[in-house]
Design a protein around this motif. Structure first.
Motif, PDB file in Angstrom:
ATOM      1  N   UNK A  90      -8.377 -14.653  12.315  1.00 36.03           N
ATOM      2  CA  UNK A  90      -7.367 -14.418  11.291  1.00 36.03           C
ATOM      3  C   UNK A  90      -7.683 -14.997   9.942  1.00 36.03           C
ATOM      4  N   UNK A  91      -8.918 -15.466   9.736  1.00 32.62           N
ATOM      5  CA  UNK A  91      -9.304 -16.029   8.441  1.00 32.62           C
ATOM      6  C   UNK A  91      -9.305 -14.950   7.357  1.00 32.62           C
ATOM      7  N   UNK A  92      -9.639 -13.733   7.737  1.00 33.71           N
ATOM      8  CA  UNK A  92      -9.645 -12.605   6.798  1.00 33.71           C
ATOM      9  C   UNK A  92      -9.093 -11.372   7.514  1.00 33.71           C
ATOM     10  N   UNK A  93      -8.766 -10.362   6.741  1.00 28.63           N
ATOM     11  CA  UNK A  93      -8.284  -9.101   7.285  1.00 28.63           C
ATOM     12  C   UNK A  93      -8.920  -7.948   6.519  1.00 28.63           C
ATOM     13  N   UNK A  94      -9.328  -6.912   7.252  1.00 31.71           N
ATOM     14  CA  UNK A  94      -9.778  -5.662   6.637  1.00 31.71           C
ATOM     15  C   UNK A  94      -8.636  -4.654   6.751  1.00 31.71           C
ATOM     16  N   UNK A  95      -8.139  -4.198   5.606  1.00 26.35           N
ATOM     17  CA  UNK A  95      -7.080  -3.193   5.553  1.00 26.35           C
ATOM     18  C   UNK A  95      -7.704  -1.847   5.206  1.00 26.35           C
ATOM     19  N   UNK A  96      -7.350  -0.807   5.944  1.00 30.12           N
ATOM     20  CA  UNK A  96      -7.832   0.542   5.670  1.00 30.12           C
ATOM     21  C   UNK A  96      -6.631   1.427   5.401  1.00 30.12           C
ATOM     22  N   UNK A  97      -6.660   2.130   4.279  1.00 27.93           N
ATOM     23  CA  UNK A  97      -5.586   3.052   3.919  1.00 27.93           C
ATOM     24  C   UNK A  97      -6.176   4.357   3.412  1.00 27.93           C
ATOM     25  N   UNK A  98      -5.441   5.432   3.586  1.00 27.76           N
ATOM     26  CA  UNK A  98      -5.878   6.757   3.161  1.00 27.76           C
ATOM     27  C   UNK A  98      -4.997   7.287   2.052  1.00 27.76           C
ATOM     28  N   UNK A  99      -5.584   8.077   1.168  1.00 26.48           N
ATOM     29  CA  UNK A  99      -4.795   8.790   0.173  1.00 26.48           C
ATOM     30  C   UNK A  99      -4.350  10.108   0.787  1.00 26.48           C
ATOM     31  N   UNK A 100      -3.045  10.395   0.755  1.00 25.17           N
ATOM     32  CA  UNK A 100      -2.559  11.634   1.357  1.00 25.17           C
ATOM     33  C   UNK A 100      -3.263  12.869   0.785  1.00 25.17           C
ATOM     34  N   UNK A 101      -3.376  13.902   1.598  1.00 23.78           N
ATOM     35  CA  UNK A 101      -4.036  15.128   1.165  1.00 23.78           C
ATOM     36  C   UNK A 101      -3.225  15.845   0.086  1.00 23.78           C
ATOM     37  N   UNK A 102      -1.931  15.629   0.098  1.00 26.31           N
ATOM     38  CA  UNK A 102      -1.088  16.259  -0.921  1.00 26.31           C
ATOM     39  C   UNK A 102      -0.148  15.228  -1.521  1.00 26.31           C
ATOM     40  N   UNK A 135       0.831  -1.203   0.000  1.00 25.31           N
ATOM     41  CA  UNK A 135       0.000   0.000   0.000  1.00 25.31           C
ATOM     42  C   UNK A 135       0.867   1.254   0.000  1.00 25.31           C
ATOM     43  N   UNK A 136       1.915   1.251   0.803  1.00 26.80           N
ATOM     44  CA  UNK A 136       2.840   2.391   0.856  1.00 26.80           C
ATOM     45  C   UNK A 136       3.509   2.585  -0.501  1.00 26.80           C
ATOM     46  N   UNK A 137       3.932   1.484  -1.121  1.00 26.74           N
ATOM     47  CA  UNK A 137       4.588   1.559  -2.428  1.00 26.74           C
ATOM     48  C   UNK A 137       3.661   2.119  -3.501  1.00 26.74           C
ATOM     49  N   UNK A 138       2.354   1.979  -3.280  1.00 21.93           N
ATOM     50  CA  UNK A 138       1.361   2.506  -4.226  1.00 21.93           C
ATOM     51  C   UNK A 138       0.962   3.938  -3.887  1.00 21.93           C
ATOM     52  N   UNK A 139       1.629   4.554  -2.902  1.00 23.96           N
ATOM     53  CA  UNK A 139       1.370   5.950  -2.567  1.00 23.96           C
ATOM     54  C   UNK A 139       0.264   6.162  -1.560  1.00 23.96           C
ATOM     55  N   UNK A 140      -0.141   5.098  -0.851  1.00 24.82           N
ATOM     56  CA  UNK A 140      -1.213   5.192   0.133  1.00 24.82           C
ATOM     57  C   UNK A 140      -0.657   5.092   1.545  1.00 24.82           C
ATOM     58  N   UNK A 141      -1.464   5.534   2.504  1.00 24.42           N
ATOM     59  CA  UNK A 141      -1.028   5.526   3.898  1.00 24.42           C
ATOM     60  C   UNK A 141      -1.861   4.523   4.697  1.00 24.42           C
ATOM     61  N   UNK A 142      -1.292   3.356   5.057  1.00 20.13           N
ATOM     62  CA  UNK A 142      -2.046   2.385   5.850  1.00 20.13           C
ATOM     63  C   UNK A 142      -2.481   2.977   7.188  1.00 20.13           C
ATOM     64  N   UNK A 143      -3.768   2.882   7.480  1.00 25.45           N
ATOM     65  CA  UNK A 143      -4.305   3.420   8.725  1.00 25.45           C
ATOM     66  C   UNK A 143      -4.470   2.335   9.780  1.00 25.45           C
ATOM     67  N   UNK A 144      -5.053   1.197   9.387  1.00 26.78           N
ATOM     68  CA  UNK A 144      -5.223   0.081  10.324  1.00 26.78           C
ATOM     69  C   UNK A 144      -5.494  -1.197   9.551  1.00 26.78           C
ATOM     70  N   UNK A 145      -5.178  -2.308  10.194  1.00 25.69           N
ATOM     71  CA  UNK A 145      -5.468  -3.633   9.655  1.00 25.69           C
ATOM     72  C   UNK A 145      -6.148  -4.423  10.758  1.00 25.69           C
TER      73      UNK A 145
END
Length: 243
Positions: A231-243, A215-225
């Motif tokens: 542990x069968x599944x995971x919800x990943x939340x990431x934000x797009x930086x404001x700038x 996610x970081x490599x794609x320009x996003x900011x991981x917020x929480x996982x």
């Protein structure tokens, strides 16, 4: 992620995934809920809760499949939900469900490639993808595209299978995924290779901190996982930086 659905066939992973989902579309919903024991519905509801409270968001659901998450997201009072997928077979099943529920004015379905989304930059408040990123032909390209169409400050929510690490769930999970799911999935869908590929793709997927790095490599900011159901599944939340 090099594993492909049909090892004896030519074509890119993307091409093979498209073929696979077109083949299994008629019985996909039955198998999805049966083989997951219906737990997937609970996970989708948790994704929807993360969107509720936003004011009339415009949402994109990537790899929408038969539209289950797009339909669930319609309950969050969005301005619109766009659902895209490369499989016309899966989209046809989604359209049937959307029409039956009278949601055709809220949910707009399009055939589209996750690595070349047909939308302008900074279009969506939220982008979601459930059980789809492990099927991307190029993970970085898909994540980067989803980031491109997000508005600055917008939210990417990824729901994906992961691998339990603790006894006895780890052992039960591995037995089920490697023995039970391919057997019953193959029998019901008439496509054994598809239901051998699906668990193999989970085992190969770069979960947890490795996916957060993607996610970081794609320009996003991981917020929480947030790990789901042992542990069968995971919800990943990431934000797009404001700038």
């Amino acid at each position: 992620m090099s594993v492909t659905p049909y090892s004896a066939q030519d074509g890119t992973k993307k091409d093979q995934v498209k073929t696979m989902f077109n083949r299994i579309a008629p019985r996909y919903d039955l198998l999805n809920h049966l083989l997951s024991f219906g737990i997937d519905r609970k996970w989708r509801k948790r994704v929807v809760k993360m969107v509720k409270g936003m004011k009339a968001p415009v949402i994109l659901d990537v790899a929408t499949g038969t539209g289950d998450l797009a339909i669930a997201l319609s309950k969050s009072h969005p301005s619109a939900v766009y659902g895209v997928d490369i499989s016309v077979g899966m989209l046809e099943k989604a359209r049937q469900k959307v029409q039956k529920l009278g949601l055709q004015h809220t949910i707009i379905l399009k055939e589209a490639d996750s690595e070349a989304l047909p939308f302008d930059r900074n279009t969506f408040d939220v982008v979601t993808v459930a059980f789809g990123v492990r099927n991307f032909g190029d993970l970085n390209a898909g994540l980067t595209e989803m980031g491109r169409v997000l508005k600055p400050g917008g939210k990417l929510i990824v729901l994906e299978f992961s691998r339990p690490a603790n006894f006895p769930m780890k052992q039960l999970y591995n037995f089920y995924f490697k023995r039970i799911l391919p057997l019953w999935g193959g029998l019901i869908s008439k496509d054994k290779e598809a239901y051998t590929y699906l668990p193999a793709s989970v085992m190969e997927f770069p979960e947890g901190e490795i996916f957060e790095t993607e996610l970081v490599n794609a320009g996003l900011h991981p917020e929480k996982s947030i790990r789901q159901t042992f542990g069968i599944a995971t919800i990943y939340v990431a934000l797009k930086p404001l700038q």
